[in-house]
Scaffold this motif. Structure first.
Motif, PDB file in Angstrom:
ATOM      1  N   VAL A 147      38.967 -62.692 -18.806  1.00 47.09           N
ATOM      2  CA  VAL A 147      40.194 -63.236 -18.252  1.00 47.09           C
ATOM      3  C   VAL A 147      40.657 -62.482 -17.019  1.00 47.09           C
ATOM      4  CG1 VAL A 147      42.613 -63.766 -18.753  1.00 47.09           C
ATOM      5  CG2 VAL A 147      40.892 -64.017 -20.542  1.00 47.09           C
ATOM      6  N   TYR A 148      40.553 -61.167 -17.033  1.00 49.11           N
ATOM      7  CA  TYR A 148      41.210 -60.364 -16.022  1.00 49.11           C
ATOM      8  C   TYR A 148      40.288 -59.873 -14.911  1.00 49.11           C
ATOM      9  CZ  TYR A 148      44.332 -60.172 -20.032  1.00 49.11           C
ATOM     10  OH  TYR A 148      45.108 -60.500 -21.089  1.00 49.11           O
ATOM     11  N   GLY A 149      39.005 -60.131 -14.988  1.00 50.85           N
ATOM     12  CA  GLY A 149      38.092 -59.628 -13.981  1.00 50.85           C
ATOM     13  C   GLY A 149      37.208 -58.547 -14.561  1.00 50.85           C
ATOM     14  N   GLN A 150      36.267 -58.075 -13.768  1.00 51.65           N
ATOM     15  CA  GLN A 150      35.251 -57.166 -14.284  1.00 51.65           C
ATOM     16  C   GLN A 150      35.767 -55.743 -14.512  1.00 51.65           C
ATOM     17  OE1 GLN A 150      32.194 -58.190 -15.320  1.00 51.65           O
ATOM     18  NE2 GLN A 150      33.149 -60.168 -14.957  1.00 51.65           N
ATOM     19  N   GLN A 151      36.854 -55.368 -13.899  1.00 50.41           N
ATOM     20  CA  GLN A 151      37.404 -54.039 -14.105  1.00 50.41           C
ATOM     21  C   GLN A 151      38.790 -54.169 -14.711  1.00 50.41           C
ATOM     22  OE1 GLN A 151      37.559 -51.653 -10.592  1.00 50.41           O
ATOM     23  NE2 GLN A 151      38.714 -50.012 -11.550  1.00 50.41           N
ATOM     24  N   LYS A 152      39.117 -53.273 -15.614  1.00 44.77           N
ATOM     25  CA  LYS A 152      40.425 -53.338 -16.255  1.00 44.77           C
ATOM     26  C   LYS A 152      41.526 -53.140 -15.218  1.00 44.77           C
ATOM     27  CE  LYS A 152      38.596 -51.675 -20.622  1.00 44.77           C
ATOM     28  NZ  LYS A 152      38.619 -50.622 -21.658  1.00 44.77           N
ATOM     29  N   PRO A 153      42.624 -53.858 -15.349  1.00 44.84           N
ATOM     30  CA  PRO A 153      43.686 -53.772 -14.342  1.00 44.84           C
ATOM     31  C   PRO A 153      44.450 -52.464 -14.427  1.00 44.84           C
ATOM     32  CG  PRO A 153      44.396 -55.145 -16.163  1.00 44.84           C
ATOM     33  CD  PRO A 153      42.949 -54.840 -16.415  1.00 44.84           C
ATOM     34  N   ASN A 154      44.926 -51.999 -13.287  1.00 43.28           N
ATOM     35  CA  ASN A 154      45.862 -50.892 -13.273  1.00 43.28           C
ATOM     36  C   ASN A 154      47.189 -51.359 -13.858  1.00 43.28           C
ATOM     37  OD1 ASN A 154      43.956 -49.383 -11.625  1.00 43.28           O
ATOM     38  ND2 ASN A 154      44.663 -50.647  -9.918  1.00 43.28           N
ATOM     39  N   VAL A 155      47.971 -50.417 -14.370  1.00 41.92           N
ATOM     40  CA  VAL A 155      49.286 -50.744 -14.925  1.00 41.92           C
ATOM     41  C   VAL A 155      50.296 -49.730 -14.396  1.00 41.92           C
ATOM     42  CG1 VAL A 155      50.690 -51.020 -17.000  1.00 41.92           C
ATOM     43  CG2 VAL A 155      48.274 -51.704 -17.030  1.00 41.92           C
ATOM     44  N   ILE A 156      51.390 -50.241 -13.849  1.00 40.38           N
ATOM     45  CA  ILE A 156      52.504 -49.394 -13.424  1.00 40.38           C
ATOM     46  C   ILE A 156      53.756 -49.872 -14.153  1.00 40.38           C
ATOM     47  CG2 ILE A 156      53.935 -48.592 -11.509  1.00 40.38           C
ATOM     48  CD1 ILE A 156      51.572 -49.097  -9.650  1.00 40.38           C
ATOM     49  N   TYR A 157      54.382 -48.962 -14.889  1.00 37.01           N
ATOM     50  CA  TYR A 157      55.620 -49.300 -15.598  1.00 37.01           C
ATOM     51  C   TYR A 157      56.750 -48.493 -14.967  1.00 37.01           C
ATOM     52  CZ  TYR A 157      58.867 -50.385 -19.371  1.00 37.01           C
ATOM     53  OH  TYR A 157      59.954 -50.838 -20.097  1.00 37.01           O
ATOM     54  N   ILE A 158      57.664 -49.195 -14.290  1.00 31.70           N
ATOM     55  CA  ILE A 158      58.789 -48.563 -13.605  1.00 31.70           C
ATOM     56  C   ILE A 158      60.023 -48.704 -14.492  1.00 31.70           C
ATOM     57  CG2 ILE A 158      60.150 -48.475 -11.488  1.00 31.70           C
ATOM     58  CD1 ILE A 158      57.841 -50.061 -10.139  1.00 31.70           C
ATOM     59  N   TYR A 159      60.647 -47.577 -14.796  1.00 31.81           N
ATOM     60  CA  TYR A 159      61.752 -47.523 -15.762  1.00 31.81           C
ATOM     61  C   TYR A 159      62.991 -46.975 -15.068  1.00 31.81           C
ATOM     62  CZ  TYR A 159      62.857 -47.206 -20.858  1.00 31.81           C
ATOM     63  OH  TYR A 159      63.326 -47.385 -22.144  1.00 31.81           O
ATOM     64  N   ALA A 160      63.991 -47.821 -14.847  1.00 29.49           N
ATOM     65  CA  ALA A 160      65.253 -47.366 -14.273  1.00 29.49           C
ATOM     66  C   ALA A 160      66.055 -46.609 -15.332  1.00 29.49           C
ATOM     67  CB  ALA A 160      66.043 -48.551 -13.741  1.00 29.49           C
ATOM     68  N   ASP A 161      67.100 -45.940 -14.908  1.00 32.94           N
ATOM     69  CA  ASP A 161      67.885 -45.081 -15.779  1.00 32.94           C
ATOM     70  C   ASP A 161      69.350 -45.520 -15.734  1.00 32.94           C
ATOM     71  OD1 ASP A 161      68.787 -43.005 -17.344  1.00 32.94           O
ATOM     72  OD2 ASP A 161      67.913 -41.417 -16.140  1.00 32.94           O
ATOM     73  N   ASP A 162      69.833 -46.148 -16.805  1.00 39.42           N
ATOM     74  CA  ASP A 162      71.210 -46.643 -16.897  1.00 39.42           C
ATOM     75  C   ASP A 162      71.480 -47.820 -15.958  1.00 39.42           C
ATOM     76  OD1 ASP A 162      71.524 -44.540 -18.644  1.00 39.42           O
ATOM     77  OD2 ASP A 162      73.249 -43.648 -17.629  1.00 39.42           O
ATOM     78  N   LEU A 163      70.475 -48.603 -15.643  1.00 41.38           N
ATOM     79  CA  LEU A 163      70.670 -49.785 -14.805  1.00 41.38           C
ATOM     80  C   LEU A 163      71.126 -50.951 -15.679  1.00 41.38           C
ATOM     81  CD1 LEU A 163      70.143 -50.988 -11.842  1.00 41.38           C
ATOM     82  CD2 LEU A 163      68.074 -51.939 -12.874  1.00 41.38           C
ATOM     83  N   GLY A 164      72.270 -51.536 -15.347  1.00 39.74           N
ATOM     84  CA  GLY A 164      72.812 -52.630 -16.134  1.00 39.74           C
ATOM     85  C   GLY A 164      72.090 -53.943 -15.927  1.00 39.74           C
ATOM     86  N   TYR A 165      72.249 -54.849 -16.891  1.00 37.71           N
ATOM     87  CA  TYR A 165      71.589 -56.152 -16.863  1.00 37.71           C
ATOM     88  C   TYR A 165      71.957 -56.943 -15.607  1.00 37.71           C
ATOM     89  CZ  TYR A 165      70.108 -60.801 -18.466  1.00 37.71           C
ATOM     90  OH  TYR A 165      69.513 -62.031 -18.576  1.00 37.71           O
ATOM     91  N   GLY A 166      73.188 -56.760 -15.111  1.00 35.27           N
ATOM     92  CA  GLY A 166      73.637 -57.563 -13.979  1.00 35.27           C
ATOM     93  C   GLY A 166      73.627 -56.844 -12.641  1.00 35.27           C
ATOM     94  N   GLU A 167      72.833 -55.789 -12.502  1.00 33.79           N
ATOM     95  CA  GLU A 167      72.890 -54.985 -11.284  1.00 33.79           C
ATOM     96  C   GLU A 167      71.783 -55.282 -10.271  1.00 33.79           C
ATOM     97  OE1 GLU A 167      75.567 -51.181 -12.502  1.00 33.79           O
ATOM     98  OE2 GLU A 167      73.421 -50.980 -12.944  1.00 33.79           O
ATOM     99  N   LEU A 168      71.014 -56.326 -10.519  1.00 31.08           N
ATOM    100  CA  LEU A 168      70.015 -56.779  -9.546  1.00 31.08           C
ATOM    101  C   LEU A 168      70.410 -58.163  -9.053  1.00 31.08           C
ATOM    102  CD1 LEU A 168      66.712 -55.803 -11.416  1.00 31.08           C
ATOM    103  CD2 LEU A 168      68.055 -54.406  -9.824  1.00 31.08           C
ATOM    104  N   GLY A 169      70.111 -58.435  -7.793  1.00 27.91           N
ATOM    105  CA  GLY A 169      70.474 -59.728  -7.237  1.00 27.91           C
ATOM    106  C   GLY A 169      69.929 -60.894  -8.027  1.00 27.91           C
ATOM    107  N   VAL A 170      68.697 -60.767  -8.491  1.00 28.39           N
ATOM    108  CA  VAL A 170      68.058 -61.853  -9.217  1.00 28.39           C
ATOM    109  C   VAL A 170      68.670 -62.059 -10.602  1.00 28.39           C
ATOM    110  CG1 VAL A 170      66.212 -60.513 -10.317  1.00 28.39           C
ATOM    111  CG2 VAL A 170      65.777 -62.883  -9.593  1.00 28.39           C
TER     112      VAL A 170
END
Length: 489
Positions: free
Chosen positions: A16-39
């Protein structure tokens, strides 16, 4: 036979994903509220890179942290366990704020199985850059002993109250920064006149998040040719209110400001609290943009799964932050330290060009303790320990998704709270240390996401189901202060 074994090893990754395993980056904010991003509806703070990331991937509207404060949330993320099973269930502070008193938080025990160890089993290079909070380097919680090949940042959450610290830690070694030591809570109990406060003394030359990003980009550069897992828990926008001057200037004059003197809850004083808070979130957003630009630079953009979320809801109003002004929780009830939605419902955005269809929004109810199961499926591995998560990889790829029969939460601080979500219904109990038989509050999140209309009296059978879940999901804690569900332990 050899070809068969190779295909079996790569499993879904090869097909499914190709011949090499995908890289993974997990970005974790600190105390960011549910409504604090434009989207997610934010109107006053600019977050163009995360907004674009959502347009290019998938946005979750009902994603939960495991706990409404730092250390237990990070533990549950790392171990795939909910709060009834987690080893760490609250912030358990060791040591003090001064450099010579740095002791960190309760460490993960030896032989804990973490996401980093899972990814190493799959052949990944593993990196942690940011705020750890699960043990100092001289304890069993040392991130280098918990599966990370490389670790840089804050080990002690108390040190992270100052974003211009004297040092960070690199693979267990002290990395000196060009900042002098400052006790950021020194004005907490004072009534000093504003003109007697030295606002400039808390400014430094090396901003912690900037130093962290140098290391994160270096990690990507170093490992761009082989599968890597980068855990990036940046310490923004957690207090203190501190940001690079040029970032603050971009928001100066846009809001009516009241000088923060440091008294309400401590943390550093600032002349422009609203502008500084907005600047911290925009600066966080810019770092996401830098990560995505770096991936494109090395032509690994389409081979990297990037996930963004936050450890808990927006901070309660201390340290100069005005979450009401910014509508930080998007109209939800509660803040950090609460098991109401505002304390535990988090933004989550996932991007993987060519694999995740762009512009999606999902209401799949998921939790951060699902990440281990998700990465296990992504890398075609079996988790060798019991966990509480369900992979959300099918949702990312537009496949049939298994759903949680319930989500369970407990939190020993703020007088003891538990919460259970079953489908669209959410139950909450509070003040359980004062009243072990505290009544259920029940809310229909489909009709009442702000949890204003308690319908417990009309749902006696649902209360019984939730009581049964609590009995089955809670295991006694090894810390007396954390044991409030079964206080006889």
């Amino acid at each position: 036979m050899k070809i068969f074994k190779i295909l079996l090893f790569w499993g879904i990754s090869a097909v499914v994903y190709g011949q090499q395993k995908p890289n993974v980056i997990y970005i974790y904010a600190d105390d960011l509220g549910y409504g604090e991003l434009g989207v997610y509806g934010q109107q006053k703070i600019k977050t163009p890179f995360l907004d674009a990331m959502a347009k290019e991937g998938i946005r979750f509207t009902q994603h939960y942290t495991g706990a409404p404060v730092c250390a237990p949330a990070r533990c549950m993320l790392m171990t795939g366990l909910h709060a009834g099973h987690s080893y760490i269930r609250g912030n358990y502070e060791l040591g003090g704020f001064a450099d010579d008193k740095e002791g960190g938080q309760m460490p993960l025990p030896e032989n804990t199985f973490t996401i980093a160890k899972l990814m190493k089993m799959a052949g990944y290079q593993t990196g942690l850059v940011g705020k750890w909070g699960l043990g100092m380097s001289n304890t069993t919680g040392n991130p280098n002993e918990q599966g990370f090949d490389y670790a840089y940042g804050f080990l002690d959450q108390k040190q992270a109250h100052n974003l211009y610290p004297t040092h960070l830690w690199e693979n267990g070694k002290w990395d000196t920064l060009r900042n002098s030591y400052q006790f950021v809570h020194e004005y907490r109990e004072t009534n000093l006149a504003i003109d007697s406060i030295n606002f400039d003394k808390f400014k430094g030359k090396d901003y912690a998040a900037t130093k962290m990003m140098e290391k994160a980009l270096g990690f990507i550069q170093q490992h761009k040719s082989r599968p890597f897992f980068l855990y990036l828990p940046l310490p923004l926008p957690h207090l203190s209110l501190q940001a690079p001057e040029e970032e603050i200037k971009a928001y100066q004059g846009k809001f009516q400001e009241t000088i923060y003197t440091g008294k309400k809850g401590g943390y550093v004083p600032t002349k422009y609290p609203k502008a500084t808070y907005a600047a911290m979130i925009t600066y966080l957003d810019k770092q996401v943009g830098r990560i995505l630009t770096e991936l494109k630079k090395h032509h690994i953009d389409e081979h990297t799964l990037v996930i963004f979320s936050s450890d808990n809801g927006a901070t309660f109003d201390v340290g100069g932050v005005d979450t009401e002004f910014f509508n930080s929780v998007g109209g939800l009830r509660g803040r950090k330290q609460d098991l109401y939605e505002g304390g535990i419902r988090e933004p989550m955005i996932v991007r993987w060009p060519g694999k995740i269809k762009a512009g999606q929004v999902t209401d799949h109810a998921s939790a951060q303790f699902d990440l281990m199961a998700t990465l296990a499926e992504l890398t075609n591995q079996k988790i060798p320990v019991a966990t509480d998560g369900i992979s959300f990889l099918p949702t990312l790829l537009g496949k049939k998704q298994i759903t949680h029969p319930f989500l369970y939460f407990e939190f020993p601080e703020k007088s003891g709270q538990i919460a259970v979500r079953i489908g669209q219904f959410k139950g909450v109990k509070s003040q359980m240390k004062k009243n072990i038989n505290a009544p259920w509050e029940i809310y229909d999140l489909a009709k009442d996401p702000s949890e204003r209309n308690n319908i417990a009296n009309e749902n006696k059978e649902l209360q019984k189901q939730m009581d049964d879940i609590v009995r089955k999901q809670h295991r006694p804690s090894h810390i007396k202060e954390w044991e409030f569900v079964n206080p006889k332990f």
